[in-house]
Scaffold this motif. Structure first.
Motif, PDB file in Angstrom:
ATOM      1  N   GLU A 209       0.742  -1.094  -0.053  1.00  0.00           N
ATOM      2  CA  GLU A 209       0.006   0.034   0.023  1.00  0.00           C
ATOM      3  C   GLU A 209       1.085   1.229   0.027  1.00  0.00           C
ATOM      4  O   GLU A 209       0.186   2.402  -0.567  1.00  0.00           O
ATOM      5  N   LEU A 210       2.167   1.091   0.664  1.00  0.00           N
ATOM      6  CA  LEU A 210       2.880   2.485   0.779  1.00  0.00           C
ATOM      7  C   LEU A 210       4.062   2.320  -0.490  1.00  0.00           C
ATOM      8  O   LEU A 210       5.106   3.269  -0.533  1.00  0.00           O
ATOM      9  N   GLY A 211       4.052   1.340  -1.252  1.00  0.00           N
ATOM     10  CA  GLY A 211       4.807   1.405  -2.446  1.00  0.00           C
ATOM     11  C   GLY A 211       5.717   0.253  -2.778  1.00  0.00           C
ATOM     12  O   GLY A 211       6.381   0.254  -3.689  1.00  0.00           O
ATOM     13  N   GLY A 212       5.403  -0.988  -2.042  1.00  0.00           N
ATOM     14  CA  GLY A 212       6.406  -1.991  -2.165  1.00  0.00           C
ATOM     15  C   GLY A 212       5.488  -2.714  -3.368  1.00  0.00           C
ATOM     16  O   GLY A 212       4.451  -2.582  -3.742  1.00  0.00           O
ATOM     17  N   LEU A 213       6.385  -3.726  -3.919  1.00  0.00           N
ATOM     18  CA  LEU A 213       5.844  -4.628  -5.237  1.00  0.00           C
ATOM     19  C   LEU A 213       4.725  -5.473  -4.670  1.00  0.00           C
ATOM     20  O   LEU A 213       3.701  -5.695  -5.318  1.00  0.00           O
ATOM     21  N   ILE A 214       5.119  -6.476  -3.778  1.00  0.00           N
ATOM     22  CA  ILE A 214       4.541  -7.677  -3.692  1.00  0.00           C
ATOM     23  C   ILE A 214       4.468  -8.081  -2.322  1.00  0.00           C
ATOM     24  O   ILE A 214       5.415  -7.931  -1.742  1.00  0.00           O
ATOM     25  N   ALA A 215       3.491  -8.479  -1.574  1.00  0.00           N
ATOM     26  CA  ALA A 215       3.473  -9.068  -0.072  1.00  0.00           C
ATOM     27  C   ALA A 215       2.596 -10.367  -0.078  1.00  0.00           C
ATOM     28  O   ALA A 215       1.817 -10.542  -0.908  1.00  0.00           O
ATOM     29  N   SER A 254      -0.749  -9.509  -2.155  1.00  0.00           N
ATOM     30  CA  SER A 254      -1.285  -8.373  -2.559  1.00  0.00           C
ATOM     31  C   SER A 254       0.043  -8.004  -3.801  1.00  0.00           C
ATOM     32  O   SER A 254       1.174  -8.069  -3.456  1.00  0.00           O
ATOM     33  N   LEU A 255      -0.457  -6.929  -4.702  1.00  0.00           N
ATOM     34  CA  LEU A 255       0.455  -6.595  -5.724  1.00  0.00           C
ATOM     35  C   LEU A 255       0.229  -5.197  -6.123  1.00  0.00           C
ATOM     36  O   LEU A 255      -0.833  -4.655  -6.160  1.00  0.00           O
ATOM     37  N   ASN A 256       1.296  -4.357  -6.098  1.00  0.00           N
ATOM     38  CA  ASN A 256       1.151  -3.030  -6.594  1.00  0.00           C
ATOM     39  C   ASN A 256       1.611  -2.899  -8.031  1.00  0.00           C
ATOM     40  O   ASN A 256       2.648  -2.588  -8.207  1.00  0.00           O
ATOM     41  N   LEU A 257       0.539  -2.529  -8.930  1.00  0.00           N
ATOM     42  CA  LEU A 257       0.635  -2.598 -10.372  1.00  0.00           C
ATOM     43  C   LEU A 257       1.450  -1.581 -10.655  1.00  0.00           C
ATOM     44  O   LEU A 257       2.217  -1.207 -11.565  1.00  0.00           O
ATOM     45  N   ARG A 258       1.111  -0.201  -9.832  1.00  0.00           N
ATOM     46  CA  ARG A 258       1.545   1.102  -9.963  1.00  0.00           C
ATOM     47  C   ARG A 258       3.136   1.192  -9.745  1.00  0.00           C
ATOM     48  O   ARG A 258       4.023   1.409 -10.739  1.00  0.00           O
ATOM     49  N   LEU A 272      -1.533 -12.395 -11.687  1.00  0.00           N
ATOM     50  CA  LEU A 272      -2.614 -11.489 -11.363  1.00  0.00           C
ATOM     51  C   LEU A 272      -3.806 -12.311 -10.793  1.00  0.00           C
ATOM     52  O   LEU A 272      -4.631 -11.738 -10.235  1.00  0.00           O
ATOM     53  N   MET A 273      -4.174 -13.391 -11.553  1.00  0.00           N
ATOM     54  CA  MET A 273      -5.299 -14.201 -11.186  1.00  0.00           C
ATOM     55  C   MET A 273      -5.540 -14.597  -9.979  1.00  0.00           C
ATOM     56  O   MET A 273      -6.558 -14.851  -9.450  1.00  0.00           O
ATOM     57  N   ARG A 274      -4.342 -14.976  -9.221  1.00  0.00           N
ATOM     58  CA  ARG A 274      -4.220 -15.394  -7.964  1.00  0.00           C
ATOM     59  C   ARG A 274      -4.004 -14.419  -6.999  1.00  0.00           C
ATOM     60  O   ARG A 274      -4.184 -14.572  -5.667  1.00  0.00           O
ATOM     61  N   THR A 275      -3.932 -12.933  -7.406  1.00  0.00           N
ATOM     62  CA  THR A 275      -3.878 -12.075  -6.415  1.00  0.00           C
ATOM     63  C   THR A 275      -5.091 -11.476  -5.601  1.00  0.00           C
ATOM     64  O   THR A 275      -6.212 -11.437  -6.230  1.00  0.00           O
ATOM     65  N   ASP A 276      -4.973 -11.486  -4.268  1.00  0.00           N
ATOM     66  CA  ASP A 276      -6.307 -10.958  -3.467  1.00  0.00           C
ATOM     67  C   ASP A 276      -6.639  -9.607  -3.443  1.00  0.00           C
ATOM     68  O   ASP A 276      -7.778  -9.115  -3.595  1.00  0.00           O
ATOM     69  N   LYS A 277      -5.588  -8.875  -3.720  1.00  0.00           N
ATOM     70  CA  LYS A 277      -5.383  -7.236  -3.698  1.00  0.00           C
ATOM     71  C   LYS A 277      -4.512  -6.797  -4.631  1.00  0.00           C
ATOM     72  O   LYS A 277      -3.401  -6.910  -4.659  1.00  0.00           O
ATOM     73  N   VAL A 278      -5.212  -5.986  -5.558  1.00  0.00           N
ATOM     74  CA  VAL A 278      -4.348  -5.393  -6.510  1.00  0.00           C
ATOM     75  C   VAL A 278      -4.481  -3.802  -6.540  1.00  0.00           C
ATOM     76  O   VAL A 278      -5.513  -3.208  -6.200  1.00  0.00           O
ATOM     77  N   ILE A 279      -3.203  -3.250  -6.252  1.00  0.00           N
ATOM     78  CA  ILE A 279      -3.243  -1.728  -6.054  1.00  0.00           C
ATOM     79  C   ILE A 279      -2.945  -1.098  -7.395  1.00  0.00           C
ATOM     80  O   ILE A 279      -1.847  -1.261  -8.003  1.00  0.00           O
ATOM     81  N   GLU A 280      -3.604  -0.338  -8.129  1.00  0.00           N
ATOM     82  CA  GLU A 280      -3.595   0.240  -9.440  1.00  0.00           C
ATOM     83  C   GLU A 280      -2.686   1.480  -9.338  1.00  0.00           C
ATOM     84  O   GLU A 280      -2.892   2.222  -8.340  1.00  0.00           O
TER      85      GLU A 280
END
Length: 280
Positions: A209-215, A254-258, A272-280
């Motif tokens: 949420e703060l800018g990391g790529l994946i968690a 969770s994945l930060n696409l931005r 992406l299909m397995r991701t629970d939360k995507v941050i655009e």
């Protein structure tokens, strides 16, 4: 602890009326845990509640008559905090999300995100070296054929230098291992990852949420909320040593696409299909 308060309200408790919550400041540092617990025991309190295993270890030094409810990130039996998950014994119970395969799963997800990755940095805090995460990460990396660049960091002021050094030594991404200081410095860590153009894999969704790529973490908010069930049972007379420690089995990707676009990482459709939360 708003999530704990919400959980207590779900059970019909009224914080501030039929239950009083004392929450001393620790300065988000491990050395602040022991004096904080000592102050609480002197009040006295009916139950000690904490959100991390280091606090659980400190709680072993308080009188065994004071129940302790906590979230355990390591192996509670292997570390000596509990006799077994089914019957902990002693004065401690709660939840554990530890699994030896968890760090392996995070390594696999990072490899799925960045095919061909061969060198990964690791931020570890030596203050919690008794926890199994660094060892598990090393074992997982060996199985996946990944070289590790490990940096031990105890102070926030050393974070930027450590991240830069990992990049200079060939790290193509980096892990941040579970730690109170790292969690409180999540924005600092994420900013460092961006500055070095390094993908960041973390153990908490707040990093993405703060800018990391994946968690790939457990849902900490729901875990803290669930601690209220243990508190309620103890206040009704149950002994903590008789209440089973619950093993958490659900984790969220969770994945930060931005961030991915910013550092030039392409997100595989299958991931992406397995991701629970995507941050655009």
């Amino acid at each position: 602890m708003p999530d704990l308060i919400a959980g207590l309200k779900d059970l019909g408790r009224k914080p501030g009326e039929d239950i009083v919550i004392e929450c001393p400041l620790t300065g988000k540092r491990y050395e602040g845990l022991a004096p904080a617990m000592s102050d609480l025991v002197k009040l006295p309190v009916d139950v000690l509640v904490s959100e991390s295993e280091p606090a659980g270890h400190i709680a072993r030094s308080v009188p065994q008559t004071v129940p302790n409810v906590t979230i355990l990130s390591g192996d509670p039996v292997g570390s000596g905090l509990a006799q077994s998950l089914a019957k902990p014994g002693g004065n401690l119970t709660g939840l554990t999300y530890y699994a030896t395969e968890l760090d392996g799963k995070r390594s696999e997800l990072l490899k799925d995100m960045i095919p061909g990755i061969s060198s990964v940095g690791v931020l570890a805090n030596p203050d919690v070296s008794y926890l199994p995460f660094e060892t598990d990460t090393r074992n997982a990396a060996k199985l996946l054929g990944i070289m590790l660049v490990v940096r031990q960091v105890q102070e926030p002021s050393a974070l930027d230098g450590a991240i830069h050094q990992m990049k200079a030594e060939g790290a193509q991404a980096f892990f941040v291992l579970p730690d109170v200081m790292f969690a409180s410095e999540a924005k600092h860590v994420a900013d460092g990852a961006l500055a070095e153009q390094l993908p960041l894999m973390s153990c908490g969704a707040w990093f993405t949420e703060l800018g990391g790529l994946i968690a790939y973490p457990a849902d900490y908010a729901s875990l803290i909320r669930r601690l209220a069930l243990y508190v309620d049972r103890i206040l009704k007379g149950a002994h903590p040593g008789d209440i089973p420690i619950e093993k958490v089995t659900r984790f969220e990707l969770s994945l930060n696409l931005r961030m991915a676009r910013t550092i030039g990482v392409t997100s595989p459709p299958k991931l992406l299909m397995r991701t629970d939360k995507v941050i655009e």
